[in-house]
Design a protein around this motif. Structure first.
Motif, mmCIF file in Angstrom:
data_model
loop_
_atom_site.group_PDB
_atom_site.id
_atom_site.type_symbol
_atom_site.label_atom_id
_atom_site.label_comp_id
_atom_site.label_asym_id
_atom_site.label_seq_id
_atom_site.Cartn_x
_atom_site.Cartn_y
_atom_site.Cartn_z
ATOM 1 N N GLU A 284 11.425 2.652 7.387
ATOM 2 C CA GLU A 284 10.511 2.204 6.338
ATOM 3 C C GLU A 284 11.267 1.372 5.298
ATOM 4 O O GLU A 284 12.494 1.282 5.326
ATOM 5 C CB GLU A 284 9.860 3.410 5.655
ATOM 6 N N HIS B 227 0.924 3.415 0.102
ATOM 7 C CA HIS B 227 2.040 3.621 1.019
ATOM 8 C C HIS B 227 1.925 4.974 1.717
ATOM 9 O O HIS B 227 2.159 5.095 2.930
ATOM 10 C CB HIS B 227 3.370 3.533 0.266
ATOM 11 N N ARG C 137 1.595 5.752 5.794
ATOM 12 C CA ARG C 137 2.502 6.689 6.468
ATOM 13 C C ARG C 137 1.712 7.786 7.167
ATOM 14 O O ARG C 137 2.004 8.153 8.307
ATOM 15 C CB ARG C 137 3.465 7.325 5.463
#
Length: 438
Positions: free
Chosen positions: A10, A405, A409
């Motif tokens: 990431e 974010h 994920r």
């Protein structure tokens, strides 16, 4: 294989990780220059000449700030005092998730006792010293020094857990050693990336869990003290307390206490179950959280930023705050009750792992309706500062990016884990966070 190699990285890998390691401490430091009694951001304009006058121009000046002896003594006493208190406080023992080697870690849940005792001590001292507390005065007048101390300390903590992740630990039965369990996302082999993302999943010293401790106690409770120091400063410097600063203290204290009251809920969060403990969490917990989340209180404490909102504005902002909290709390409670088998009548999708994906009630509105509620709570904090500057809206912008974010994920994790059942879930609940928008 106990610790598979990490292939998907990431934050654009080591380059992104190294950039964040430099950039975020710089941002937190800039905040401390912008909201102190020597310089403040008033309106939307920056007086760069005044800023240059107070930003240290020599290495020696920076060193004196970063290694101020009184600030280091105060912070080390705070951190390790909480460690001792965490160990000796009455607590409820709970199991964490089952780890890859089949073991289950034990956690001591005592946040309510720790926070309650701290507040009781502050109340007693406030009564004893007629609302003139030297510790709150120290925090307010040493904001920049303490900011730098927490940044350096979080780096030191990150180095410590990274180095320890290579040292074998004892087996659960205490006989022999075993390889430490690493985070799936933190075993890339690149030292910069693994240092940032967190290599070991659950770094511990004996039974004391470093990650769990840092998640709620030193940073969250320091945030509470910073806010109180701003209220303390305004009262003694101006002879008054404004409704805006009182409400910032109230709504953010409510958030802190809700966190420690629901400490056991942290055991199922991605931070504990999935992420390693590295710079990302250490810096976030110990430096970023207290000094960026307290931005509204520190801004309003300055005389030039005094703001009286009045009854109706306060009422509307509080309605937004508690409306957002209701969505956040009731959605999370509904999911928790469903997982415990209390709401079997709600619609769900059974997955190949045997678990169920809830797609009813709050969770039929959007996939992360709780995120929306949480964001509205944060927006209410920002609105309490009025519209004098965009600086105090940083949290709302930052938190929106963070939640987006987290959503991506979580989506990737669930797609891999549940396969076709996740696609069916997305068909039934198409909106990610905001109903009918995203």
């Amino acid at each position: 294989m106990l610790n598979p190699k990490t292939h998907d990285r990431e934050f654009f890998g080591a380059f992104g990780a190294s950039s964040i390691i430099v950039f975020l401490p710089l941002v937190v430091s800039i905040f401390s220059f912008l909201v102190n009694d020597k310089y403040s951001l008033q309106g939307v304009s920056l007086d760069l000449n005044r800023l240059q006058q107070i930003v240290p121009s020599s290495t020696q000046e920076w060193y004196d700030l970063a290694f101020d002896a009184s600030s280091w003594k105060a912070y080390l006493a705070w951190f390790f005092g909480l460690v001792v208190f965490d160990k000796i406080s009455p607590s409820k023992q709970m199991d964490g998730t089952v780890l890859r080697d089949g073991t289950v870690l034990k956690y001591n849940i005592n946040g309510v006792y720790v926070a309650g005792t701290l507040l009781a001590i502050l109340a007693a001292r406030a009564y004893r010293f007629n609302l003139n507390l030297p510790e709150l005065h120290f925090i307010y007048t040493h904001q920049l020094q303490l900011t730098l101390v927490t940044i350096i300390f979080s780096f030191a903590m990150s180095v410590f857990v990274y180095v320890c992740s290579f040292i074998p630990t004892t087996k659960p039965n205490g006989v022999g050693t075993r390889e430490r369990i690493l985070a799936k996302g933190g075993n890339s082999g690149n030292p910069i990336y693994d240092f940032y993302i967190g290599r070991e999943l659950n770094p511990r010293i004996g039974s004391w869990d470093i990650k769990m401790f840092c998640e709620l106690k030193p940073g969250m409770l320091l945030w509470m003290l910073i806010n109180l120091s701003c209220l303390h400063q305004q009262y003694h410097a101006q002879g008054q307390v404004t409704d805006s600063l009182v409400l910032v203290n109230f709504v953010q204290l409510f958030y802190v206490l809700d966190g420690v009251l629901n400490e056991e809920g942290v055991l199922t969060m991605m931070d504990i179950t999935t992420d390693g403990f590295g710079f990302m969490l250490a810096f976030g917990d110990l430096a970023w959280l207290p000094w960026s989340y307290s931005l509204q209180a520190r801004y309003l404490a300055l005389p030039e930023n005094t703001l009286h909102l009045g009854l109706w504005k306060c009422a509307l902002i509080l309605a937004l705050k508690f409306g957002g909290f209701y969505v956040f709390y009731s959605a999370n409670r509904q999911k928790s009750d469903f997982r415990q088998g209390k709401l079997d009548h709600l619609k769900s999708i059974k997955t190949k792992t045997g678990s169920k994906l809830l797609c009813d009630g709050w969770w039929a509105i959007s996939q992360h309706i709780n995120y929306l509620g949480d964001w509205l709570v944060g927006l209410s904090w920002c609105l309490l500062t009025g519209f004098q500057t965009p600086l105090t809206y940083f949290y709302a912008i930052y938190f929106a990016v963070l939640l987006l974010h987290r959503q991506t994920r979580d989506d990737a994790k669930c797609r891999e884990k549940y396969g076709e059942q996740w696609l069916e879930y997305q068909r039934r609940v198409p909106y990610k966070i905001i109903p009918y928008v995203y």
